[in-house]
Design an enzyme around this catalytic site. Structure first.
Site, PDB file in Angstrom:
ATOM      1  N   ASP A  20       0.818  -1.212   0.000  1.00  0.00           N
ATOM      2  CA  ASP A  20       0.000   0.000   0.000  1.00  0.00           C
ATOM      3  C   ASP A  20       0.849   1.258   0.000  1.00  0.00           C
ATOM      4  OD1 ASP A  20      -2.706   1.281   0.423  1.00  0.00           O
ATOM      5  OD2 ASP A  20      -1.699   1.993   2.236  1.00  0.00           O
ATOM      6  N   GLU A  59       1.180  -0.464  -5.114  1.00  0.00           N
ATOM      7  CA  GLU A  59       0.215   0.599  -5.369  1.00  0.00           C
ATOM      8  C   GLU A  59       1.027   1.889  -5.488  1.00  0.00           C
ATOM      9  OE1 GLU A  59      -3.485   3.121  -3.527  1.00  0.00           O
ATOM     10  OE2 GLU A  59      -1.853   2.399  -2.290  1.00  0.00           O
TER      11      GLU A  59
END
Length: 649
Positions: free
Chosen positions: A325, A378
């Site tokens: 993330d 990401e």
């Protein structure tokens, strides 16, 4: 059960689980199984059963284990600092075992600051809002040997289909008859496995399952990095869920958050009265968007903590992939900061050199131990070589989310069709950089929260056009190069924006509804994507894609060919982004033969208008700089796939 080696006798008179080599690796930032040594481990010392405790708190002057077993008394079970200056405190507490709640009481050298902390290495935790760690040994008899053996025999080779279903455990389904409670890990296993199998996805991606105090953070504000959230059951229950997915042939990807952590008092922040895990200077150590602390990636003990945590999920829970993330926030020192709010690196630049090195070491560690496991970034910027190997200067990820494709495509499809001809470049631009990285095309939870509305309500027009546009979006997505990811609810066109406190709108999916049509379309797209080599074998290779016509802005039509490794597998894709049937539409093709329609998003079984055809023969009429061409009637707001028949009768 842990049993301490006799040669590691400490000054306090008990045998430590830590060896000198452990301390060496910790200081080097290369201890990748630290969870086996720090934290709480049930064991036996000199014939007495109990639990070994060890915690890193170098700036403490006193550390004690507290819990129900000693009435949370700060002094009855003191821990002892190791003689080697590592900053590790340890002890053995007799009689303490499985299920015991505990914390560490820490008095700091700095201003005698005191605090009660959860164990950073705990395998289990109390259910929030309670905040104690729980002594736990998560033994489990796995039944996924066939999956794991097959996985080991493969690499992360980019010729495989990756169709990922993103799931938030607390809101996929709920039980309204029981106060709208969420399902447990085992209940989810019994329902999710069948659904994902039916839909044909290759992988499930779980939003963070690690323990987090605030449910509304969706798991992205973690306090228990080694503990699956107790909201849904025990670690064994979570293993059961993964086991069942594996037995059904479905891979499991976890969201992993090494970028930041919350400032809750029982968590990692200001752990021993100092900024131990985070930077002390807020210009490097505090995230202005998420109001959370940023890991100090330059501290070796922190690197050992994070990389050992990543490998823990792969080893103990048989995870097949980690989606990392907020990588962009890690790479740039000035991420979401104004001038004067950040500190340049030693060369005066904005790149976070310590974070870059950490990400490379993380990917190298995963590759060394589990080469068949994928890592996904990401990352929303143009940072180069995210998916290139570390030895050639890359970050070492296997895939990267293609955020540019997502943004451009949704903006384009939000336009009324009459205006799309003026924005043709928006729908074609992604191919210009589609092969610069190994991309995954994401339509994730981020697109249906915070007032953005549902995916279907982003589409213009009346109800029929909204759903036709949605079917067109998915058909185009599955034909576009790259792996695929859909968030739960998107596969049937949920009407409401996603709400983590309620179930998906499953009642919308019934025979005859537009939602059932979209669900059936996604199911069949997953099947085609896995079945057709032209759609996945060269998904990250420019040899697998060929424009036929990207410039027909007048009709808002694009056409291209996807190809497999053999050179014989070809699928022609034609997308019509207007509600007008394009009659007698000529498309150039490279070879002679029969081109059979294998997919049409306008088909009646998807609740389309039903403009379908069976087979077309190419004619020796040159067009689009190709020796042959087809004459098609292209359905409205639709995408069609035509497969070259290599053996026409």
């Amino acid at each position: 059960m842990a049993e301490a080696p006799a040669d590691q006798e400490t000054d306090s008179g008990f045998s430590s689980l830590l060896t000198d080599f452990d301390i060496h690796l910790l200081r080097e930032g290369r201890h990748y199984s630290l969870y086996n040594k720090l934290g709480a481990h049930v064991g036996e010392h000199r014939g007495v059963k109990g639990t070994f405790f060890a915690v890193w708190a170098p700036n403490a002057e006193q550390v004690s284990v507290i819990g129900d077993f000693n009435f949370w008394d700060h002094y009855s079970y003191p821990m002892h600092a190791r003689w080697d200056g590592s900053g590790i405190w340890e002890t053995f507490v007799p009689g303490v075992g499985q299920g015991t709640a505990y914390k560490y009481f820490i008095r700091s050298k700095h201003d005698h600051f005191t605090v009660e902390k959860a164990d950073p290495y705990a395998f289990f935790a109390e259910t929030p809002p309670r905040t104690a760690s729980v002594v736990w040994e998560s033994s489990y008899e796995w039944q996924d040997q066939e999956w794991m053996q097959n996985r080991k025999s493969k690499t992360t080779g980019q010729d495989k289909p990756y169709s990922v279903y993103e799931v938030h455990l607390g809101s996929w389904r709920r039980v309204p008859e029981e106060g709208n409670r969420h399902l447990t890990y085992r209940e989810i296993a019994d329902q999710l496995v069948g659904y994902v199998t039916y839909m044909g996805y290759t992988h499930v991606e779980f939003m963070p399952v690690m323990e987090h105090p605030f449910y509304g953070s969706w798991g992205y504000q973690i306090t228990g990095y080694f503990a699956p959230s107790s909201r849904f059951g025990t670690p064994q229950d979570f293993k059961y869920l993964i086991d069942k997915l594996h037995q059904a042939g479905i891979g499991v990807i976890l969201d992993w958050v090494p970028s930041h952590f919350p400032t809750d008092q029982h968590g990692l922040a200001f752990f021993d009265g100092t900024h131990l895990y985070e930077h002390a200077d807020e210009r490097k150590g505090f995230h202005p968007d998420w109001k959370s602390s940023i890991f100090n990636f330059g501290r070796n003990e922190v690197k050992s903590f994070l990389i050992s945590n990543a490998l823990f999920w792969l080893e103990e829970f048989h995870i097949d992939g980690l989606r990392v993330d907020a990588v962009a926030s890690m790479l740039y020192l000035d991420y979401s900061r104004k001038a004067g709010e950040w500190i340049p690196n030693e060369f005066g630049g904005r790149e976070n050199l310590e974070a870059i090195q950490f990400l490379r070491e993380f990917n190298e560690a995963v590759e060394a131990v589990y080469p068949e496991v994928i890592t996904i970034a990401e990352e929303s910027t143009a940072w180069p070589m995210v998916t290139q190997p570390v030895p050639v200067g890359g970050l070492g990820f296997d895939m990267k989310w293609m955020m540019g494709w997502m943004n451009d495509t949704l903006r384009y499809l939000a336009l009324e069709p009459v205006y799309r001809s003026y924005h043709q470049g928006q729908i074609t631009f992604s191919i210009h950089y589609a092969f610069t990285e190994h991309f995954m095309l994401p339509l994730s939870h981020d697109e249906v929260v915070h007032g953005k509305g549902s995916i279907v309500n982003k589409m213009p027009g009346d109800e029929w056009q909204k759903f036709a546009n949605l079917r067109l979006l998915y058909g185009y997505m599955y034909a576009h190069p790259g792996a695929k990811l859909l968030f739960m609810g998107l596969e049937f066109g949920q009407l409401a924006e996603w709400n983590h406190d309620s179930s998906l709108q499953w009642h919308l999916v019934h025979d005859g509804s537009y939602h059932k049509g979209v669900q059936q379309l996604v199911r069949e797209l997953n099947g085609l994507y896995k079945q057709e080599p032209a759609l996945h074998e060269l998904g990250f290779d420019p040899q697998g894609f060929e424009w036929v016509d990207m410039n027909d802005a007048t009709n808002s039509v694009i056409s291209f060919i996807r190809k497999g490794k053999s050179g014989k597998d070809m699928i022609l894709v034609v997308c019509n982004f207007t509600p007008v049937v394009q009659q007698n539409y000529r498309v150039g093709v490279p070879v002679k033969g029969a081109w059979t329609e294998i997919f049409n998003s306008d088909a009646q079984n998807y609740r389309g208008s039903g403009l379908e055809y069976a087979c077309f023969w190419s004619r020796p009429i040159p067009y689009h700089n190709r020796p042959y061409s087809l004459i098609l009637d292209v359905p409205p707001l639709a995408v069609t796939y035509y497969k070259l028949d290599n053996n026409p009768e």
